[in-house]
Design a protein around this motif. Structure first.
Motif, PDB file in Angstrom:
ATOM      1  N   LEU A   1       1.829   6.305  -7.154  1.00  0.00           N
ATOM      2  CA  LEU A   1       0.751   7.151  -7.681  1.00  0.00           C
ATOM      3  C   LEU A   1       1.054   8.629  -7.496  1.00  0.00           C
ATOM      4  O   LEU A   1       0.717   9.446  -8.355  1.00  0.00           O
ATOM      5  CB  LEU A   1      -0.582   6.777  -7.014  1.00  0.00           C
ATOM      6  CG  LEU A   1      -1.129   5.410  -7.402  1.00  0.00           C
ATOM      7  CD1 LEU A   1      -2.353   5.066  -6.563  1.00  0.00           C
ATOM      8  CD2 LEU A   1      -1.462   5.347  -8.892  1.00  0.00           C
ATOM      9  N   LYS A   2       1.713   8.980  -6.399  1.00  0.00           N
ATOM     10  CA  LYS A   2       2.115  10.377  -6.186  1.00  0.00           C
ATOM     11  C   LYS A   2       3.101  10.817  -7.250  1.00  0.00           C
ATOM     12  O   LYS A   2       3.038  11.941  -7.747  1.00  0.00           O
ATOM     13  CB  LYS A   2       2.729  10.572  -4.805  1.00  0.00           C
ATOM     14  CG  LYS A   2       1.717  10.819  -3.722  1.00  0.00           C
ATOM     15  CD  LYS A   2       2.415  11.113  -2.402  1.00  0.00           C
ATOM     16  CE  LYS A   2       1.391  11.327  -1.322  1.00  0.00           C
ATOM     17  NZ  LYS A   2       2.007  11.513  -0.017  1.00  0.00           N
TER      18      LYS A   2
ATOM     19  N   LEU B   1       0.822  -1.216   0.000  1.00  0.00           N
ATOM     20  CA  LEU B   1       0.000   0.000   0.000  1.00  0.00           C
ATOM     21  C   LEU B   1       0.855   1.264   0.000  1.00  0.00           C
ATOM     22  O   LEU B   1       0.579   2.203  -0.745  1.00  0.00           O
ATOM     23  CB  LEU B   1      -0.975  -0.007   1.179  1.00  0.00           C
ATOM     24  CG  LEU B   1      -2.065  -1.082   1.107  1.00  0.00           C
ATOM     25  CD1 LEU B   1      -2.948  -1.022   2.342  1.00  0.00           C
ATOM     26  CD2 LEU B   1      -2.892  -0.962  -0.155  1.00  0.00           C
ATOM     27  N   ALA B   2       1.898   1.276   0.812  1.00  0.00           N
ATOM     28  CA  ALA B   2       2.790   2.432   0.844  1.00  0.00           C
ATOM     29  C   ALA B   2       3.490   2.609  -0.508  1.00  0.00           C
ATOM     30  O   ALA B   2       3.661   3.733  -0.984  1.00  0.00           O
ATOM     31  CB  ALA B   2       3.818   2.277   1.947  1.00  0.00           C
TER      32      ALA B   2
ATOM     33  N   GLU C   1       0.978   4.025  -3.049  1.00  0.00           N
ATOM     34  CA  GLU C   1       0.768   5.445  -2.761  1.00  0.00           C
ATOM     35  C   GLU C   1       1.935   6.279  -3.294  1.00  0.00           C
ATOM     36  O   GLU C   1       1.733   7.311  -3.940  1.00  0.00           O
ATOM     37  CB  GLU C   1       0.610   5.649  -1.257  1.00  0.00           C
ATOM     38  CG  GLU C   1       0.233   7.056  -0.870  1.00  0.00           C
ATOM     39  CD  GLU C   1       0.012   7.175   0.627  1.00  0.00           C
ATOM     40  OE1 GLU C   1       0.619   8.075   1.227  1.00  0.00           O
ATOM     41  OE2 GLU C   1      -0.756   6.359   1.182  1.00  0.00           O
ATOM     42  N   LYS C   2       3.133   5.828  -3.040  1.00  0.00           N
ATOM     43  CA  LYS C   2       4.340   6.507  -3.510  1.00  0.00           C
ATOM     44  C   LYS C   2       4.382   6.563  -5.045  1.00  0.00           C
ATOM     45  O   LYS C   2       4.677   7.596  -5.637  1.00  0.00           O
ATOM     46  CB  LYS C   2       5.561   5.771  -2.973  1.00  0.00           C
ATOM     47  CG  LYS C   2       6.894   6.348  -3.318  1.00  0.00           C
ATOM     48  CD  LYS C   2       7.986   5.500  -2.650  1.00  0.00           C
ATOM     49  CE  LYS C   2       9.334   5.773  -3.235  1.00  0.00           C
ATOM     50  NZ  LYS C   2      10.362   4.914  -2.640  1.00  0.00           N
TER      51      LYS C   2
END
Length: 165
Positions: A161-162, A154-155, A158-159
């Motif tokens: 996608l950012k 998940l992290a 998120e990274k």
């Protein structure tokens, strides 16, 4: 992520998810449940494991139910790498998804409890500094180590996608 160095907590074959994450504690928070990890198999484990320690087992680590809590409890207690001769597939993947590198290592029976290990998951090597021995493991591919270094699936997503904006 380069090396992981810590004390070995050694166990034999068939350490299952019921031992790692006893069912009465699955409805509790991680903080409340993790101290019960292995309590019916090794009551000294959870109270004495330290940040950076390494979990070592024999064949079929993580067999049983697909409890994500099992590797999550280990990580919460401070375990930073897992070595086993073989893993249940879902336990192996759950470990990676949580950012906890699982390595297949045929020589786990050569590792003693509380031996000091230096693990390089990318290279697939384990240096037992207590015994002066080095073992070979299946290396974890770079793309999965990237995910582990990010803190898990998940992290990492998120990274990623950012970055993509």
């Amino acid at each position: 992520m380069s090396f992981i160095e810590g004390r070995a907590w050694t166990y034999g074959d068939g350490i299952n998810t019921d031992l790692l994450a006893p069912s009465p504690y699955l409805r509790h928070s991680l903080e409340e449940g993790a101290p019960h990890c292995l309590e019916n198999h090794d009551p000294d484990f959870a109270p004495n494991v330290r940040e950076g320690d390494i979990f070592v087992a024999g064949e079929s680590l993580g067999v049983g139910s697909s409890r994500e809590y099992a590797p999550h409890f280990l990580k919460h207690l401070g375990i930073r790498a897992i070595l086993a001769k073989s893993f249940a597939r879902i336990f192996y993947r759950n470990s990676l998804n949580l950012g906890l590198p699982p390595l297949v290592c045929a020589d786990t029976d050569r590792i003693g409890r509380h031996d000091i290990l230096r693990v390089d998951p990318s290279a697939g090597t384990v240096e037992n500094t207590t015994k002066g021995e080095t073992y070979t493991c299946d290396p974890i591919p770079a793309h999965l180590m990237e995910m582990v270094a990010s803190g898990g699936l998940l992290a990492h997503l998120e990274k990623t996608l950012k970055k993509a904006g």
